[in-house]
Scaffold this motif. Structure first.
Motif, PDB file in Angstrom:
ATOM      1  N   GLU A 139     -46.533  16.206  -0.543  1.00  0.00           N
ATOM      2  CA  GLU A 139     -45.292  15.806  -1.214  1.00  0.00           C
ATOM      3  C   GLU A 139     -44.977  14.332  -0.937  1.00  0.00           C
ATOM      4  OE1 GLU A 139     -41.598  17.735   0.245  1.00  0.00           O
ATOM      5  OE2 GLU A 139     -41.344  18.370  -1.832  1.00  0.00           O
ATOM      6  N   ALA A 140     -44.953  13.969   0.339  1.00  0.00           N
ATOM      7  CA  ALA A 140     -44.587  12.590   0.690  1.00  0.00           C
ATOM      8  C   ALA A 140     -45.709  11.620   0.301  1.00  0.00           C
ATOM      9  CB  ALA A 140     -44.307  12.494   2.185  1.00  0.00           C
ATOM     10  N   GLY A 141     -46.951  12.030   0.579  1.00  0.00           N
ATOM     11  CA  GLY A 141     -48.079  11.108   0.405  1.00  0.00           C
ATOM     12  C   GLY A 141     -48.562  10.959  -1.021  1.00  0.00           C
ATOM     13  N   LEU A 142     -48.316  11.971  -1.858  1.00  0.00           N
ATOM     14  CA  LEU A 142     -48.801  11.878  -3.237  1.00  0.00           C
ATOM     15  C   LEU A 142     -47.662  12.046  -4.259  1.00  0.00           C
ATOM     16  CD1 LEU A 142     -50.950  11.657  -5.429  1.00  0.00           C
ATOM     17  CD2 LEU A 142     -51.547  14.064  -5.018  1.00  0.00           C
ATOM     18  N   LEU A 143     -47.009  13.210  -4.253  1.00  0.00           N
ATOM     19  CA  LEU A 143     -46.034  13.465  -5.326  1.00  0.00           C
ATOM     20  C   LEU A 143     -44.868  12.476  -5.296  1.00  0.00           C
ATOM     21  CD1 LEU A 143     -44.898  16.861  -6.680  1.00  0.00           C
ATOM     22  CD2 LEU A 143     -43.219  15.121  -6.254  1.00  0.00           C
ATOM     23  N   ASP A 144     -44.237  12.331  -4.149  1.00  0.00           N
ATOM     24  CA  ASP A 144     -43.076  11.434  -4.091  1.00  0.00           C
ATOM     25  C   ASP A 144     -43.501   9.979  -4.303  1.00  0.00           C
ATOM     26  OD1 ASP A 144     -41.500  13.633  -3.670  1.00  0.00           O
ATOM     27  OD2 ASP A 144     -41.033  13.206  -1.573  1.00  0.00           O
ATOM     28  N   ALA A 145     -44.688   9.624  -3.809  1.00  0.00           N
ATOM     29  CA  ALA A 145     -45.176   8.248  -3.989  1.00  0.00           C
ATOM     30  C   ALA A 145     -45.420   7.970  -5.476  1.00  0.00           C
ATOM     31  CB  ALA A 145     -46.449   8.025  -3.177  1.00  0.00           C
ATOM     32  N   PRO A 196     -41.417   1.928 -17.143  1.00  0.00           N
ATOM     33  CA  PRO A 196     -40.119   2.209 -17.783  1.00  0.00           C
ATOM     34  C   PRO A 196     -39.536   3.563 -17.369  1.00  0.00           C
ATOM     35  CG  PRO A 196     -41.694   1.349 -19.378  1.00  0.00           C
ATOM     36  CD  PRO A 196     -42.474   1.625 -18.126  1.00  0.00           C
ATOM     37  N   GLY A 197     -40.328   4.388 -16.712  1.00  0.00           N
ATOM     38  CA  GLY A 197     -39.836   5.674 -16.207  1.00  0.00           C
ATOM     39  C   GLY A 197     -39.236   6.524 -17.303  1.00  0.00           C
ATOM     40  N   LEU A 198     -38.045   7.057 -17.060  1.00  0.00           N
ATOM     41  CA  LEU A 198     -37.385   7.917 -18.049  1.00  0.00           C
ATOM     42  C   LEU A 198     -36.488   7.121 -18.987  1.00  0.00           C
ATOM     43  CD1 LEU A 198     -36.488  11.034 -15.836  1.00  0.00           C
ATOM     44  CD2 LEU A 198     -38.352  10.841 -17.481  1.00  0.00           C
ATOM     45  N   GLY A 199     -36.626   5.802 -18.969  1.00  0.00           N
ATOM     46  CA  GLY A 199     -35.855   4.972 -19.909  1.00  0.00           C
ATOM     47  C   GLY A 199     -34.591   4.427 -19.265  1.00  0.00           C
ATOM     48  N   PRO A 200     -33.988   3.423 -19.931  1.00  0.00           N
ATOM     49  CA  PRO A 200     -32.874   2.671 -19.330  1.00  0.00           C
ATOM     50  C   PRO A 200     -31.637   3.514 -19.011  1.00  0.00           C
ATOM     51  CG  PRO A 200     -33.271   2.010 -21.622  1.00  0.00           C
ATOM     52  CD  PRO A 200     -34.388   2.913 -21.240  1.00  0.00           C
ATOM     53  N   LYS A 201     -31.443   4.615 -19.736  1.00  0.00           N
ATOM     54  CA  LYS A 201     -30.290   5.476 -19.478  1.00  0.00           C
ATOM     55  C   LYS A 201     -30.367   6.096 -18.075  1.00  0.00           C
ATOM     56  CE  LYS A 201     -28.059   7.875 -23.243  1.00  0.00           C
ATOM     57  NZ  LYS A 201     -28.269   8.822 -24.304  1.00  0.00           N
ATOM     58  N   ILE A 202     -31.588   6.405 -17.663  1.00  0.00           N
ATOM     59  CA  ILE A 202     -31.781   7.116 -16.394  1.00  0.00           C
ATOM     60  C   ILE A 202     -32.134   6.140 -15.272  1.00  0.00           C
ATOM     61  CG2 ILE A 202     -33.201   8.898 -15.231  1.00  0.00           C
ATOM     62  CD1 ILE A 202     -31.349   9.994 -17.423  1.00  0.00           C
ATOM     63  N   GLU A 203     -32.973   5.157 -15.587  1.00  0.00           N
ATOM     64  CA  GLU A 203     -33.455   4.243 -14.539  1.00  0.00           C
ATOM     65  C   GLU A 203     -32.457   3.091 -14.365  1.00  0.00           C
ATOM     66  OE1 GLU A 203     -35.721   5.690 -13.093  1.00  0.00           O
ATOM     67  OE2 GLU A 203     -36.861   6.787 -14.572  1.00  0.00           O
ATOM     68  N   VAL A 204     -31.312   3.404 -13.786  1.00  0.00           N
ATOM     69  CA  VAL A 204     -30.259   2.398 -13.686  1.00  0.00           C
ATOM     70  C   VAL A 204     -30.523   1.401 -12.553  1.00  0.00           C
ATOM     71  CG1 VAL A 204     -28.412   3.662 -14.825  1.00  0.00           C
ATOM     72  CG2 VAL A 204     -28.843   4.061 -12.395  1.00  0.00           C
ATOM     73  N   TYR A 205     -31.383   1.765 -11.618  1.00  0.00           N
ATOM     74  CA  TYR A 205     -31.788   0.812 -10.578  1.00  0.00           C
ATOM     75  C   TYR A 205     -33.310   0.884 -10.431  1.00  0.00           C
ATOM     76  CZ  TYR A 205     -32.951  -1.193  -6.101  1.00  0.00           C
ATOM     77  OH  TYR A 205     -33.542  -1.950  -5.120  1.00  0.00           O
ATOM     78  N   GLN A 206     -33.979  -0.242 -10.589  1.00  0.00           N
ATOM     79  CA  GLN A 206     -35.432  -0.275 -10.410  1.00  0.00           C
ATOM     80  C   GLN A 206     -35.796  -1.414  -9.472  1.00  0.00           C
ATOM     81  OE1 GLN A 206     -37.033  -0.239 -14.605  1.00  0.00           O
ATOM     82  NE2 GLN A 206     -37.977   1.640 -13.850  1.00  0.00           N
ATOM     83  N   ASN A 207     -36.734  -1.151  -8.587  1.00  0.00           N
ATOM     84  CA  ASN A 207     -37.230  -2.164  -7.665  1.00  0.00           C
ATOM     85  C   ASN A 207     -38.752  -2.179  -7.807  1.00  0.00           C
ATOM     86  OD1 ASN A 207     -38.267  -3.491  -5.391  1.00  0.00           O
ATOM     87  ND2 ASN A 207     -36.473  -2.961  -4.168  1.00  0.00           N
ATOM     88  N   ARG A 208     -39.210  -3.133  -8.612  1.00  0.00           N
ATOM     89  CA  ARG A 208     -40.612  -3.143  -9.013  1.00  0.00           C
ATOM     90  C   ARG A 208     -41.579  -3.220  -7.815  1.00  0.00           C
ATOM     91  NH1 ARG A 208     -42.689  -3.214 -14.018  1.00  0.00           N
ATOM     92  NH2 ARG A 208     -44.932  -3.245 -13.794  1.00  0.00           N
ATOM     93  N   GLU A 209     -41.215  -4.058  -6.847  1.00  0.00           N
ATOM     94  CA  GLU A 209     -42.092  -4.248  -5.690  1.00  0.00           C
ATOM     95  C   GLU A 209     -42.236  -2.943  -4.892  1.00  0.00           C
ATOM     96  OE1 GLU A 209     -40.762  -7.639  -3.502  1.00  0.00           O
ATOM     97  OE2 GLU A 209     -42.318  -7.343  -1.973  1.00  0.00           O
ATOM     98  N   TRP A 210     -41.118  -2.281  -4.706  1.00  0.00           N
ATOM     99  CA  TRP A 210     -41.128  -0.984  -4.014  1.00  0.00           C
ATOM    100  C   TRP A 210     -41.975   0.019  -4.804  1.00  0.00           C
ATOM    101  CZ3 TRP A 210     -41.100   1.970  -0.112  1.00  0.00           C
ATOM    102  CH2 TRP A 210     -40.622   3.278  -0.120  1.00  0.00           C
ATOM    103  N   GLY A 211     -41.806   0.006  -6.130  1.00  0.00           N
ATOM    104  CA  GLY A 211     -42.597   0.892  -6.978  1.00  0.00           C
ATOM    105  C   GLY A 211     -44.080   0.617  -6.837  1.00  0.00           C
ATOM    106  N   GLU A 212     -44.447  -0.647  -6.926  1.00  0.00           N
ATOM    107  CA  GLU A 212     -45.876  -1.017  -6.832  1.00  0.00           C
ATOM    108  C   GLU A 212     -46.464  -0.581  -5.495  1.00  0.00           C
ATOM    109  OE1 GLU A 212     -47.978  -1.970  -8.984  1.00  0.00           O
ATOM    110  OE2 GLU A 212     -46.675  -2.562 -10.642  1.00  0.00           O
ATOM    111  N   SER A 213     -45.712  -0.756  -4.422  1.00  0.00           N
ATOM    112  CA  SER A 213     -46.259  -0.400  -3.108  1.00  0.00           C
ATOM    113  C   SER A 213     -46.505   1.107  -3.020  1.00  0.00           C
ATOM    114  CB  SER A 213     -45.337  -0.876  -1.978  1.00  0.00           C
ATOM    115  OG  SER A 213     -44.201  -0.063  -1.904  1.00  0.00           O
ATOM    116  N   ASN A 214     -45.758   1.861  -3.804  1.00  0.00           N
ATOM    117  CA  ASN A 214     -45.961   3.309  -3.794  1.00  0.00           C
ATOM    118  C   ASN A 214     -47.189   3.749  -4.578  1.00  0.00           C
ATOM    119  OD1 ASN A 214     -43.872   5.269  -2.430  1.00  0.00           O
ATOM    120  ND2 ASN A 214     -42.884   3.308  -2.892  1.00  0.00           N
ATOM    121  N   ARG A 215     -47.663   2.873  -5.458  1.00  0.00           N
ATOM    122  CA  ARG A 215     -48.909   3.197  -6.153  1.00  0.00           C
ATOM    123  C   ARG A 215     -50.052   3.289  -5.129  1.00  0.00           C
ATOM    124  NH1 ARG A 215     -50.778   2.043 -11.590  1.00  0.00           N
ATOM    125  NH2 ARG A 215     -52.992   2.422 -11.558  1.00  0.00           N
TER     126      ARG A 215
END
Ligand SMILES: N[C@@H](CCC(=O)N[C@@H](CS)C(=O)NCC(=O)O)C(=O)O
Length: 209
Positions: free
Chosen positions: A104-110, A120-139
């Protein structure tokens, strides 16, 4: 009758649908669709059921609401027959929970964090806060998670032993999340790939998807 609030096709709802199918309980449940892409899960009525504003949620006849796939799976697994997905002995239960959390932590949540923050995730209505760098590090974290699970599968056919458990269901949904985010499984992870094909071809999984 049990009620499940979810959104068919999304990775976390799929975890519970697979658990229900493994226990042959899919037809015993009433599914109520929550319009997650439109933000219905964030309205006060749904937050009363789950303050975290996520699906799935299991609602029992007495009104008790249970969120978190692991908790719902515990309930479902102990409803009928032997608990096959969450284990019987203390040792079995502990190993399954440990492997579940690693998947869960190592794959699904990441993979989910990458999807919500670096795409773009679920679109601007849902993704009201995005942190690209944090997202990339989770890849990178998700890919490391895949490599770890591939190593585990060198020693046993399923993540917590010789049969499918909640840990495998989580990892399976984790790979689905990775695919949605276009995080590829690196070449050479043959054990993970053949495990994935084996899980995907189970009649329960095919019914649940
Ligand atoms: N840890 C939670 C995760 C649930 C979750 O994040 N579900 C997603 C759907 S796959 C969701 O409801 N997302 C709503 C959002 O991102 O606002 C569980 O095990 O149920």
């Amino acid at each position: 009758m049990l009620k499940i609030y979810d959104y068919k096709g999304f990775p976390n709802p799929t975890r519970v649908r697979i658990a229900l199918a493994e226990k042959d309980l899919l037809d015993e449940v009433e599914f109520v669709s929550v319009n997650v892409p439109e933000g219905e899960h964030r309205l006060p009525a749904f937050r009363k059921k789950n303050p975290s504003a996520t699906v799935p949620v299991l609602e029992l006849a007495d009104g008790t609401c249970i969120s978190e796939c692991t908790a719902i799976t515990e309930y479902v697994d102990n409803l009928v027959g032997e608990p096959v997905l969450t284990g019987k002995s203390g040792q079995e239960r502990a190993v399954i929970h440990m492997m579940q959390r690693r998947a869960e932590a190592g794959l699904l949540d990441a993979a989910a964090t990458y999807f919500h923050h670096a795409t773009p995730g679920l679109g601007p209505k849902i993704e009201v806060y995005q942190n690209r760098e944090w997202g990339e590090s989770n890849r990178a974290r998700a890919v490391a998670g895949m490599r770890y699970l591939d190593e585990v599968l060198a020693a046993r056919p399923f993540l917590a032993g010789d049969r499918l458990t909640m840990a495998d269901i989580t990892a399976f949904a984790g790979l689905a999340y990775a695919a949605i985010g276009k995080i590829e499984v690196p070449a050479g992870l043959d054990r993970l790939q053949s495990w994935h094909a084996r899980v995907a071809s189970r009649p329960s999984v095919m019914r649940a998807l």
